[in-house]
Design a protein around this motif. Structure first.
Motif, PDB file in Angstrom:
ATOM      1  N   ASP A 205       0.893  -1.270   0.010  1.00  0.00           N
ATOM      2  CA  ASP A 205      -0.162  -0.022   0.047  1.00  0.00           C
ATOM      3  C   ASP A 205       0.869   1.272   0.073  1.00  0.00           C
ATOM      4  OD1 ASP A 205      -2.255  -1.673   0.016  1.00  0.00           O
ATOM      5  OD2 ASP A 205      -2.752  -1.137   2.235  1.00  0.00           O
ATOM      6  N   TYR A 206       2.232   1.248   0.532  1.00  0.00           N
ATOM      7  CA  TYR A 206       3.020   2.339   0.573  1.00  0.00           C
ATOM      8  C   TYR A 206       4.136   2.428  -0.565  1.00  0.00           C
ATOM      9  CZ  TYR A 206       0.476   2.153   4.936  1.00  0.00           C
ATOM     10  OH  TYR A 206      -0.439   2.087   5.842  1.00  0.00           O
ATOM     11  N   PHE A 207       4.080   1.432  -1.546  1.00  0.00           N
ATOM     12  CA  PHE A 207       5.081   1.415  -2.787  1.00  0.00           C
ATOM     13  C   PHE A 207       5.125   2.783  -3.401  1.00  0.00           C
ATOM     14  CE2 PHE A 207       5.436  -3.488  -3.607  1.00  0.00           C
ATOM     15  CZ  PHE A 207       6.027  -3.428  -2.174  1.00  0.00           C
ATOM     16  N   ALA A 208       4.093   3.524  -3.638  1.00  0.00           N
ATOM     17  CA  ALA A 208       3.859   4.818  -4.194  1.00  0.00           C
ATOM     18  C   ALA A 208       2.841   5.564  -3.201  1.00  0.00           C
ATOM     19  CB  ALA A 208       3.658   4.647  -5.654  1.00  0.00           C
ATOM     20  N   PHE A 209       3.200   6.116  -2.205  1.00  0.00           N
ATOM     21  CA  PHE A 209       2.112   6.666  -1.322  1.00  0.00           C
ATOM     22  C   PHE A 209       2.479   8.092  -1.226  1.00  0.00           C
ATOM     23  CE2 PHE A 209       0.716   7.952   2.819  1.00  0.00           C
ATOM     24  CZ  PHE A 209      -0.656   7.423   3.002  1.00  0.00           C
ATOM     25  N   SER A 210       1.594   9.038  -1.153  1.00  0.00           N
ATOM     26  CA  SER A 210       1.794  10.321  -0.760  1.00  0.00           C
ATOM     27  C   SER A 210       0.455  10.878  -0.042  1.00  0.00           C
ATOM     28  CB  SER A 210       2.092  11.051  -2.053  1.00  0.00           C
ATOM     29  OG  SER A 210       1.698  12.485  -1.968  1.00  0.00           O
ATOM     30  N   GLU A 211       0.821  11.588   1.079  1.00  0.00           N
ATOM     31  CA  GLU A 211      -0.509  12.241   1.763  1.00  0.00           C
ATOM     32  C   GLU A 211       0.111  13.514   2.634  1.00  0.00           C
ATOM     33  OE1 GLU A 211      -4.205  10.439   4.466  1.00  0.00           O
ATOM     34  OE2 GLU A 211      -2.190   9.722   4.950  1.00  0.00           O
ATOM     35  N   GLU A 212      -0.871  14.317   2.674  1.00  0.00           N
ATOM     36  CA  GLU A 212      -0.622  15.403   3.734  1.00  0.00           C
ATOM     37  C   GLU A 212      -0.189  15.049   5.137  1.00  0.00           C
ATOM     38  OE1 GLU A 212      -3.255  18.988   3.687  1.00  0.00           O
ATOM     39  OE2 GLU A 212      -4.187  18.216   1.943  1.00  0.00           O
ATOM     40  N   LEU A 213       0.874  15.610   5.741  1.00  0.00           N
ATOM     41  CA  LEU A 213       1.280  14.823   6.927  1.00  0.00           C
ATOM     42  C   LEU A 213       0.226  14.992   7.923  1.00  0.00           C
ATOM     43  CD1 LEU A 213       3.614  13.751   8.356  1.00  0.00           C
ATOM     44  CD2 LEU A 213       4.616  15.693   9.000  1.00  0.00           C
ATOM     45  N   ARG A 214      -0.404  16.127   7.960  1.00  0.00           N
ATOM     46  CA  ARG A 214      -1.244  16.597   9.094  1.00  0.00           C
ATOM     47  C   ARG A 214      -2.529  15.494   9.125  1.00  0.00           C
ATOM     48  NH1 ARG A 214      -5.016  20.756   7.250  1.00  0.00           N
ATOM     49  NH2 ARG A 214      -4.483  21.037   5.170  1.00  0.00           N
ATOM     50  N   ARG A 215      -2.725  15.070   7.830  1.00  0.00           N
ATOM     51  CA  ARG A 215      -3.883  13.814   7.680  1.00  0.00           C
ATOM     52  C   ARG A 215      -3.575  12.590   7.802  1.00  0.00           C
ATOM     53  NH1 ARG A 215      -8.088  16.981   6.126  1.00  0.00           N
ATOM     54  NH2 ARG A 215      -7.807  18.919   5.103  1.00  0.00           N
ATOM     55  N   CYS A 216      -2.231  12.173   7.875  1.00  0.00           N
ATOM     56  CA  CYS A 216      -1.632  10.912   7.857  1.00  0.00           C
ATOM     57  C   CYS A 216      -1.990  10.217   9.184  1.00  0.00           C
ATOM     58  CB  CYS A 216      -0.067  10.950   7.396  1.00  0.00           C
ATOM     59  SG  CYS A 216       0.445   9.252   7.216  1.00  0.00           S
ATOM     60  N   SER A 217      -2.588   9.138   9.363  1.00  0.00           N
ATOM     61  CA  SER A 217      -3.030   8.638  10.393  1.00  0.00           C
ATOM     62  C   SER A 217      -1.648   7.856  11.079  1.00  0.00           C
ATOM     63  CB  SER A 217      -4.194   7.425  10.258  1.00  0.00           C
ATOM     64  OG  SER A 217      -3.828   6.489   9.529  1.00  0.00           O
ATOM     65  N   SER A 218      -1.734   7.674  12.459  1.00  0.00           N
ATOM     66  CA  SER A 218      -0.656   6.894  13.208  1.00  0.00           C
ATOM     67  C   SER A 218      -0.476   5.680  12.605  1.00  0.00           C
ATOM     68  CB  SER A 218      -0.991   6.922  14.780  1.00  0.00           C
ATOM     69  OG  SER A 218      -2.082   5.870  14.951  1.00  0.00           O
ATOM     70  N   HIS A 219      -1.450   4.750  12.353  1.00  0.00           N
ATOM     71  CA  HIS A 219      -0.990   3.503  11.974  1.00  0.00           C
ATOM     72  C   HIS A 219      -0.444   3.522  10.661  1.00  0.00           C
ATOM     73  CE1 HIS A 219      -5.028   3.844  10.153  1.00  0.00           C
ATOM     74  NE2 HIS A 219      -4.598   3.193   9.319  1.00  0.00           N
ATOM     75  N   ARG A 220      -0.679   4.246   9.740  1.00  0.00           N
ATOM     76  CA  ARG A 220      -0.077   4.546   8.335  1.00  0.00           C
ATOM     77  C   ARG A 220       1.322   5.047   8.571  1.00  0.00           C
ATOM     78  NH1 ARG A 220      -5.244   6.195   6.421  1.00  0.00           N
ATOM     79  NH2 ARG A 220      -4.670   8.402   6.457  1.00  0.00           N
ATOM     80  N   LEU A 221       1.386   6.149   9.429  1.00  0.00           N
ATOM     81  CA  LEU A 221       2.961   6.534   9.640  1.00  0.00           C
ATOM     82  C   LEU A 221       3.605   5.444  10.152  1.00  0.00           C
ATOM     83  CD1 LEU A 221       3.733  10.253  10.574  1.00  0.00           C
ATOM     84  CD2 LEU A 221       4.967   8.243  11.681  1.00  0.00           C
ATOM     85  N   LEU A 222       3.313   4.875  11.399  1.00  0.00           N
ATOM     86  CA  LEU A 222       3.980   3.860  11.851  1.00  0.00           C
ATOM     87  C   LEU A 222       4.456   2.476  10.860  1.00  0.00           C
ATOM     88  CD1 LEU A 222       2.556   3.637  15.467  1.00  0.00           C
ATOM     89  CD2 LEU A 222       4.839   4.566  14.805  1.00  0.00           C
ATOM     90  N   ALA A 223       3.308   2.144  10.190  1.00  0.00           N
ATOM     91  CA  ALA A 223       3.726   1.330   9.160  1.00  0.00           C
ATOM     92  C   ALA A 223       4.860   1.525   7.922  1.00  0.00           C
ATOM     93  CB  ALA A 223       2.191   0.886   8.336  1.00  0.00           C
ATOM     94  N   MET A 224       4.552   2.799   7.770  1.00  0.00           N
ATOM     95  CA  MET A 224       5.759   3.174   6.745  1.00  0.00           C
ATOM     96  C   MET A 224       7.241   3.382   7.275  1.00  0.00           C
ATOM     97  SD  MET A 224       4.283   6.200   4.437  1.00  0.00           S
ATOM     98  CE  MET A 224       2.843   6.989   5.744  1.00  0.00           C
ATOM     99  N   ARG A 225       7.117   3.952   8.757  1.00  0.00           N
ATOM    100  CA  ARG A 225       8.530   3.818   9.287  1.00  0.00           C
ATOM    101  C   ARG A 225       9.071   2.310   9.521  1.00  0.00           C
ATOM    102  NH1 ARG A 225      10.570   8.602   8.109  1.00  0.00           N
ATOM    103  NH2 ARG A 225       9.341  10.282   8.911  1.00  0.00           N
ATOM    104  N   ARG A 226       8.234   1.573   9.987  1.00  0.00           N
ATOM    105  CA  ARG A 226       8.603   0.136   9.958  1.00  0.00           C
ATOM    106  C   ARG A 226       9.103  -0.471   8.704  1.00  0.00           C
ATOM    107  NH1 ARG A 226       4.990  -4.722  12.303  1.00  0.00           N
ATOM    108  NH2 ARG A 226       5.480  -3.542  14.287  1.00  0.00           N
ATOM    109  N   GLY A 227       8.444  -0.072   7.637  1.00  0.00           N
ATOM    110  CA  GLY A 227       8.988  -0.557   6.083  1.00  0.00           C
ATOM    111  C   GLY A 227      10.174   0.046   5.909  1.00  0.00           C
ATOM    112  N   GLU A 228      10.424   1.265   6.310  1.00  0.00           N
ATOM    113  CA  GLU A 228      11.597   2.154   6.271  1.00  0.00           C
ATOM    114  C   GLU A 228      12.801   1.217   6.759  1.00  0.00           C
ATOM    115  OE1 GLU A 228      12.856   6.733   6.300  1.00  0.00           O
ATOM    116  OE2 GLU A 228      12.054   6.086   7.911  1.00  0.00           O
ATOM    117  N   ALA A 229      12.537   0.991   8.108  1.00  0.00           N
ATOM    118  CA  ALA A 229      13.550   0.512   9.020  1.00  0.00           C
ATOM    119  C   ALA A 229      13.758  -1.007   8.612  1.00  0.00           C
ATOM    120  CB  ALA A 229      12.941   0.102  10.521  1.00  0.00           C
ATOM    121  N   GLU A 230      12.892  -1.790   7.876  1.00  0.00           N
ATOM    122  CA  GLU A 230      13.163  -3.216   7.287  1.00  0.00           C
ATOM    123  C   GLU A 230      13.750  -2.940   5.903  1.00  0.00           C
ATOM    124  OE1 GLU A 230       9.756  -5.583   7.306  1.00  0.00           O
ATOM    125  OE2 GLU A 230       9.588  -5.251   9.494  1.00  0.00           O
TER     126      GLU A 230
END
Length: 711
Positions: A205-230
């Protein structure tokens, strides 16, 4: 008044005098449960959530005060601490503002600007920044000496100084920060070589994802950060770069000319090389902190619901940890949770499934009859559905499916080894499952809350903050329920207000040496349990069957004289006052109001006399899955099924429908109305009815809905 009271009062919208009272009690060593339960007059009836919020903000402000003191010392050591600077730092309680003020004085690694200053180019930077010199090349010629080889190098060094000065300016940072607050976008892209890797698919879901930061939910942000860490995703936060650069140029560049051109170049360099990366890091940290806070809140609420789950109570229980290859681990526990018997029953698997199930049923029945079992707890892991179907055929003995999350962690822990030194991990795990049915709270306090399985990205959030929040939740739950001092484990006692590990162990040791406690007053004989600890813990420790019936209640010993006076005025005993509603009706609580005891405490006392030592938790309920479904292949769209809520996140609720894989009811599918918070609609372990929307076998996802279904 405490210097923090006004700030906390304004931040939490609680009256300053209430905050002041809480801070005084906290500084005196009082705990949050004690303050919220037994000091309502002092705090103006603040509840435990409000008291905890005051306590947390108090600690945060004290940490900020330490940071301010460090900053003041650092600037002072440089000989640059003016009265104005000291006043600005001292009066500010905005962490971002304080760091902005400190930025120009903050010790930094060797920068390009610092090298240029050492080369004597700061006067040239001032000339260029003044933007009145028509021939900057000629002005730069005077600085060509030693390490500065030519005019070009001199001007470049001066621009480096200007770029750094711009980046350290509070106004610059605030300008860019305001843009990020309004316009920042979080962008996620898959790292090309990882796109087809199996481990990357869960982040598709995050291979080509873009969203206003203030609208980005916590679970999406944490999922992206985990994907980045991996190493699967590349994540960035960006503002409107072109607009920000133009905005800064309008501020710093005045007119047209050679110097203005050089300043404009320095502005662009400052933004791209220094300001934008710094603000991006700041917003990455802030958004992560916000996401952490939301995830921790979800985890905390789930944990609270789990800990306060309805207990079965003191009954003889058979605990079953289902298994296929190694069989079902079976234990029998007495009404106090002591291990009486254990064995292994082969119930599921093999070529003769039907015959094996028949033999297993006979074995289970024999065990239940021999040990006079009153209830059965079956773990919800592998082979749970098949095993519970067999167990439910035993007549007159209810079977409950129990979450076994964390049971394996407990079974290998030091606590389990202390309790059952002669048993292996499989037996300990089955014991934990059985005890969870009898009293979830007493058993779950032995397990690290992170291992209980009701969180959302719990391993990705700030671990210190998570531990503090979860420990606080456990403490509030334990004290809300109360603890039988004669049966409680050391682990449970540890969370009682005013105790901790040392005093908890001392209570257990005293109990072993002297037998059960017969009164609360006897607690004062426990080594190191002094007057202060007794005051904090006594109201939360219960002694059923004590000579004084108040010792089994939540009435604090300091209030015993009030109850005795009530009984005396009614012409009866305390026992009569508890047993006879007519006697209690005679009590006019207004008569007992004093300088230290007000209506909140007196109201609590009367409620407690009505049901002394009452358990605020409900009663355990049985549940059965739909017999038509056992695997995801059995599911058909729009099929309506019963289920159990196993986890709640801020994007929905996971529901076990008996197919070895939980389904998700997205927040948009929880009700026929708009749902802001899933906790407003469902609770952990709630029995619900759902409909199947879709089964995605490739991604192992089951989509469910609760819309249009009467619960």
């Amino acid at each position: 008044m405490n210097q923090y009271s006004t700030i906390i009062s304004q931040s939490l919208n609680i009256r300053a005098e209430q905050v002041e009272a809480v801070l005084e009690l906290l500084d005196a060593g009082a705990t949050i449960p004690f303050i919220s339960r037994y000091r309502k007059e002092a705090t103006g009836n603040l509840n435990e959530v409000q008291v905890a919020a005051v306590s947390d903000l108090y600690e945060k402000l004290k940490e900020l005060q330490k940071r301010k003191e460090t900053i003041l010392k650092t600037i002072d050591s440089q000989g640059k601490l003016t009265d104005e600077l000291r006043q600005r730092i001292t009066q500010s309680w905005d962490a971002t503002e304080i760091e902005d003020i400190y930025m120009p004085y903050k010790p930094r690694r060797r920068t390009r600007a610092q090298v240029a200053r050492e080369q004597g180019l700061e006067p040239l930077a001032k000339v260029i920044m003044n933007q009145k010199e028509h021939y900057p090349d000629m002005a730069a010629q005077r600085f060509v000496k030693d390490d500065v080889k030519d005019v070009e190098q001199a001007i470049k060094g001066a621009q480096d100084i200007i770029a750094e000065d711009i980046s350290l300016n509070e106004g610059t940072r605030q300008t860019v920060r305001r843009d990020f607050q309004r316009e920042a976008t979080i962008v996620s892209r898959v790292i090309p070589k990882m796109k087809d890797e199996d481990k990357a698919q869960k982040y598709s879901d995050y291979f080509a994802f873009s969203e206003e930061l203030r609208r980005c939910s916590s679970h999406r942000l944490l999922a992206m950060r985990r994907g980045e860490a991996e190493g699967v995703l590349r994540v960035s936060i960006t503002g409107d770069d072109e607009e920000n650069i133009e905005r800064l140029k309008r501020h710093y560049v005045h007119g047209f000319g050679p110097c203005q051109t050089l300043v404009a170049e320095a502005v662009e360099d400052s933004y791209k090389r220094l300001v934008e990366p710094s603000i991006e890091n700041e917003f990455a940290a802030l958004s992560k902190e916000k996401a952490d806070d939301e995830a921790i809140h979800v985890f905390k609420e789930n944990l609270r619901q789990l800990l306060l789950a309805a207990p079965l109570g003191q009954k003889r229980v058979m605990g079953v940890d289902p298994g296929i290859r190694t069989g079902c681990k079976v234990v029998v526990l007495d009404a106090q949770g002591n291990l009486l018997y254990h064995t292994v029953v082969m119930a599921v698997g093999g070529h003769d499934d039907g015959q094996r199930a028949t033999r297993a049923l006979q074995q289970f029945e024999d065990i239940a009859r021999k040990w006079r079992v009153e209830a059965i707890a079956c773990g919800n892991g592998t082979a749970s559905r098949e095993t519970s179907d067999i167990l439910r055929q035993i007549k007159d003995i209810p079977t409950y499916v129990v979450s076994e999350d964390g049971a394996s962690i407990y079974s290998a822990s030091e606590i389990a080894r202390e309790e059952f030194p002669d048993e292996d991990v499989t037996v300990r795990g089955a014991v934990s499952i059985g005890r969870r049915l009898m009293d979830p709270l007493a058993e779950l306090v032995k397990i690290d809350p992170k291992s209980i399985g009701v969180g959302q990205y719990q391993h990705d959030v700030d671990q210190t903050k998570l531990k503090h929040s979860l420990d606080q939740t456990v403490e509030l739950c334990v004290n809300a329920v109360g603890v039988d001092v004669n049966t409680a484990s050391k682990n449970l006692l540890t969370y009682v207000s005013g105790l901790g590990p040392v005093l908890a162990q001392n209570i257990v040791d005293y109990r072993k040496e002297n037998g059960p406690f017969t009164s609360r007053a006897q607690l004062k004989k426990v080594p190191r349990l002094g007057p202060s600890a007794f005051q904090q813990c006594a109201g939360f420790l219960r002694i059923p069957g004590a000579k004084n019936p108040l010792d089994a209640s939540a009435v604090h010993p300091e209030s015993y004289p009030i109850v005795e006076k009530m009984a005396q005025d009614c012409g009866c005993t305390v026992v009569d006052l508890i047993k006879d509603p007519a006697e209690r009706k005679k009590v006019n609580i207004n008569k007992y109001v004093s300088k230290t005891v007000g209506l909140p405490t007196l109201t609590d006392i009367m409620k407690e006399l009505e049901k002394p030592g009452r358990d605020p938790r409900g009663k355990a309920e049985m549940f059965e899955f739909d017999p038509r479904v056992h695997t995801p292949e059995d599911l058909v769209p729009m099929m309506e099924l019963p289920g159990i809520v196993t986890n709640i996140t801020n994007f929905g609720a996971f529901v076990d429908i008996g197919v070895h894989q939980d389904g998700l009811v997205h927040i948009s599918q929880l009700a026929d109305k708009y749902v802001r918070d899933p906790n407003d609609v469902v609770k952990l372990h709630q029995h619900v009815r759902v409909k199947v929307l879709d089964v995605d076998k490739r991604r192992h996802r089951i989509s469910l809905t609760m819309k249009g279904i009467k619960q």
